[in-house]
Design an enzyme around this catalytic site. Structure first.
Site, PDB file in Angstrom:
ATOM      1  N   HIS A 131       0.859  -1.180   0.000  1.00  0.00           N
ATOM      2  CA  HIS A 131       0.000   0.000   0.000  1.00  0.00           C
ATOM      3  C   HIS A 131       0.898   1.233   0.000  1.00  0.00           C
ATOM      4  O   HIS A 131       2.014   1.213   0.509  1.00  0.00           O
ATOM      5  CB  HIS A 131      -0.872  -0.029   1.259  1.00  0.00           C
ATOM      6  N   ASP A 208       2.577  -4.507   8.060  1.00  0.00           N
ATOM      7  CA  ASP A 208       1.310  -3.804   7.888  1.00  0.00           C
ATOM      8  C   ASP A 208       0.199  -4.845   8.019  1.00  0.00           C
ATOM      9  O   ASP A 208      -0.030  -5.643   7.114  1.00  0.00           O
ATOM     10  CB  ASP A 208       1.280  -3.129   6.516  1.00  0.00           C
ATOM     11  N   GLN A 211      -5.126  -5.634   6.886  1.00  0.00           N
ATOM     12  CA  GLN A 211      -6.055  -6.602   6.312  1.00  0.00           C
ATOM     13  C   GLN A 211      -5.999  -7.946   7.019  1.00  0.00           C
ATOM     14  O   GLN A 211      -6.770  -8.859   6.686  1.00  0.00           O
ATOM     15  CB  GLN A 211      -5.761  -6.797   4.817  1.00  0.00           C
ATOM     16  N   LYS A 234     -10.867  -0.774   9.995  1.00  0.00           N
ATOM     17  CA  LYS A 234     -10.956  -1.993   9.186  1.00  0.00           C
ATOM     18  C   LYS A 234     -11.328  -3.207  10.037  1.00  0.00           C
ATOM     19  O   LYS A 234     -11.592  -4.284   9.498  1.00  0.00           O
ATOM     20  CB  LYS A 234      -9.632  -2.238   8.456  1.00  0.00           C
ATOM     21  N   CYS A 372      -4.840   2.351  -3.792  1.00  0.00           N
ATOM     22  CA  CYS A 372      -3.634   2.915  -3.169  1.00  0.00           C
ATOM     23  C   CYS A 372      -2.477   1.926  -3.234  1.00  0.00           C
ATOM     24  O   CYS A 372      -1.694   1.794  -2.281  1.00  0.00           O
ATOM     25  CB  CYS A 372      -3.888   3.336  -1.733  1.00  0.00           C
TER      26      CYS A 372
END
Length: 414
Positions: A131, A208, A211, A234, A372
């Protein structure tokens, strides 16, 4: 696809949907089919009520007041930190820093760690599927410090080229920052192996986890991650709040990124001494309501059971992959078996934005664009994709409505 629909065990989706007020809304007189959880998940009633309760019954600034409302708000806010500690299995709650979201968390590490420890010709390894939030902060600090960015390529199925990664590692590697699950193509990366290989050459790691945190059981100690970032919005929580986990010894050696109230111990015009962790990195009045309600979102996920969530979403992904595979004009981007709960695809003769617009008129919310993540779009030679992403409130009926909507796309564009 109805006749072939599997019985997905583990989650009572009908009951879960009742917990999310927005899912009773209609769009263009059609029932809402929400397939954009990867961008931002909807919020259960317990999260909405937690924010409302603060503002209606005990709002005050935290950490500073001796009166009851301030103490009550402080206690509720800091209780979230204990919940986060348990949610990701951190060793200590003070290793869990509250930030505006994963973007700010990554920027905090890039600036506070990067400016302190990176030197000229040091190397930062990223992946081709990152991202922008895990690319641009590293570009900024690399340019300032004279460091170099190296990129792990992606194979045709969307998986990382781990042989190439091994070849990139050297004693010049100081940071490896990669996504746990790709937001753009769904690839689930072998982050435990990535971290181990980075540590073998003395590098620090940042994952990261935006998700991954809402969909998998996260154990930062088992992963041995140095830093791990995720956003509440999220994970069925509020916007404007997130977490950057960092190992205590690393955080202790990093200077604060921002200055202001609450991150200090003493201040004179000659010298300032800084507060202890985690407050050293939390300058100013925070998102108090978001911090308090994030606890309720994480508790909601935990009560459902991360293993149940993962099993449900895996079965749903398999069902959706098979359903979309029936379209000859449709190309799925990212076909590795190890994926998170999303499908990214293109269709012949139809631009992703046109597809998204047609689906919207059917009450189906998907994401269209580069998500993104422009470098991975360039890797696959597409300007963007349509992305259908799933959450705890989705089941096969949502996929069936998506399929029906895509049939309208083919009727229009051929």
């Amino acid at each position: 696809m109805n006749d072939a629909a599997p019985i997905i065990k583990g989650l009572d989706v009908e009951a879960i949907r009742k917990d999310f007020p927005i899912l009773s809304e209609t769009v263009y007189d059609k029932p809402l089919t929400f397939l954009d959880t990867a961008a931002s998940a909807q919020k259960p009633r317990v999260v909405i009520d937690a924010e409302t309760a603060l503002y209606e019954h005990y709002y005050a600034n935290i950490h500073r007041g001796v009166y009851k409302f301030s103490q009550d708000a402080t206690e509720a806010y800091e209780a979230t930190r204990e919940t986060v500690k348990a949610f990701i299995n951190a060793a200590k709650s003070k290793e869990c820093l509250f930030v505006r979201g994963a973007t700010e968390g990554i920027n905090l590490v890039a600036q506070a760690w990067g400016r302190t420890f990176l030197k000229e010709d040091d190397e930062i390894i990223l992946s081709e599927m990152e991202h922008h939030s895990n690319i641009v902060p590293w570009q900024m600090v690399a340019e300032e410090r004279g460091a170099k960015i190296r990129v792990i390529p992606v194979l045709d199925d969307g998986s990382l080229d781990m042989d190439a990664y091994k070849g990139l590692l050297s004693d010049r590697t100081k940071m490896v920052a990669v996504v746990h699950i790709s937001n753009s193509i769904g690839t689930m990366n072998p982050v435990k192996d990535i971290i181990r290989m980075a540590h073998d050459v003395g590098a620090v790691t940042l994952i990261d986890g935006c998700q991954a945190a809402p969909h998998l059981k996260i154990d930062v100690q088992d992963l041995d991650a140095d830093f791990y970032a995720f956003s509440a919005h999220k994970a069925y929580g509020p916007t404007g709040i997130g977490v950057i986990y960092g190992k205590e010894d690393l955080l202790d050696r990093m200077p604060p990124w921002q200055g202001g109230g609450d991150m200090i111990s003493t201040v004179t015009f000659e010298k300032t001494t800084y507060n202890d962790l985690p407050h050293k990195f939390e300058a100013g009045t925070p998102n108090i309501a978001g911090g308090i309600s994030m606890k309720h979102a994480l508790d909601y996920i935990t009560a459902l059971g991360q293993d149940n969530i993962a099993a449900h979403e895996k079965a749903l992904l398999e069902y959706a992959t098979k359903a979309l595979g029936a379209f000859n004009s449709l190309r799925i981007i990212g076909t590795t078996p190890e994926k998170g709960a999303l499908i990214s695809f293109t269709m012949e003769h139809a631009h992703p934005h046109d597809i998204g617009t047609i689906l919207d008129r059917q009450g189906i919310a998907v994401r269209a664009g580069h998500h993104c993540a422009q470098p991975i779009m360039d890797r696959f030679g597409v300007p963007g994709t349509v992305r259908a992403s799933f959450g705890i409130y989705n089941d096969t009926s949502d996929v069936d409505r998506l399929v029906a909507g895509l049939k309208k796309v083919t009727d229009i564009f051929g």
